[in-house]
Design a protein around this motif. Structure first.
Motif: not given
Lengths: 90, 90
Positions: A33-40, A52, A54, B9
């Motif tokens: 979740r964290t990574r995908s919100s960082e577009l990774d 992910t 945009k 991680k």
């Protein structure tokens, strides 16, 4: 199959207690979740990739009223099944 | 982010050794793979659902030669992001 059954299955497979398995699954979900919100994107071999993308903002027209509407930009998470798994499922 | 980084991680987050985390991730993938080949869906709360769908066989026509081709039935795995996560990513 719900989460409870999933945790049961994994803990049975590994001979671990369920709390342990649950914690680890939660951590996995949290990292993705964290990574995908960082577009990774996150690749899991033999399984697939969480990606992910945009979506840019765009203007849409409501057919009923003819009004123009601005659709805001969005981040969309998608999962791409690995080729190995894709062929195994055939 | 590749699998190595993902394992790092998670193990950092939980204070567990990497072998442990790797084993659990592998077990998770194995369970999802087995279940999805049985056409069952797997729900992970706050994350999403892995679903398998059966695509029926169909006849396609090659545009260049006009030949008819039978595309065999396939099992396709897809991931549906949960609404909670979808809204969080916005």
């Amino acid at each position: 199959m719900d989460n409870k059954e999933l945790v049961n299955k994994i803990s049975g497979k590994l001979g671990r207690n369920k709390t342990d398995v649950k914690k680890l699954l939660d951590a996995f979900v949290a990292v993705v979740r964290t990574r995908s919100s960082e577009l990774d994107s996150i690749a899991v071999p033999g399984f697939g990739t969480f990606e992910t993308r945009k979506r840019a903002e765009r203007i849409t027209v409501m057919p009923s009223t003819g009004k123009r509407l601005l659709v805001p930009p969005r981040v969309v998470l998608s999962f791409k099944v690995s080729n190995v798994l894709k062929n195994k499922l055939k």
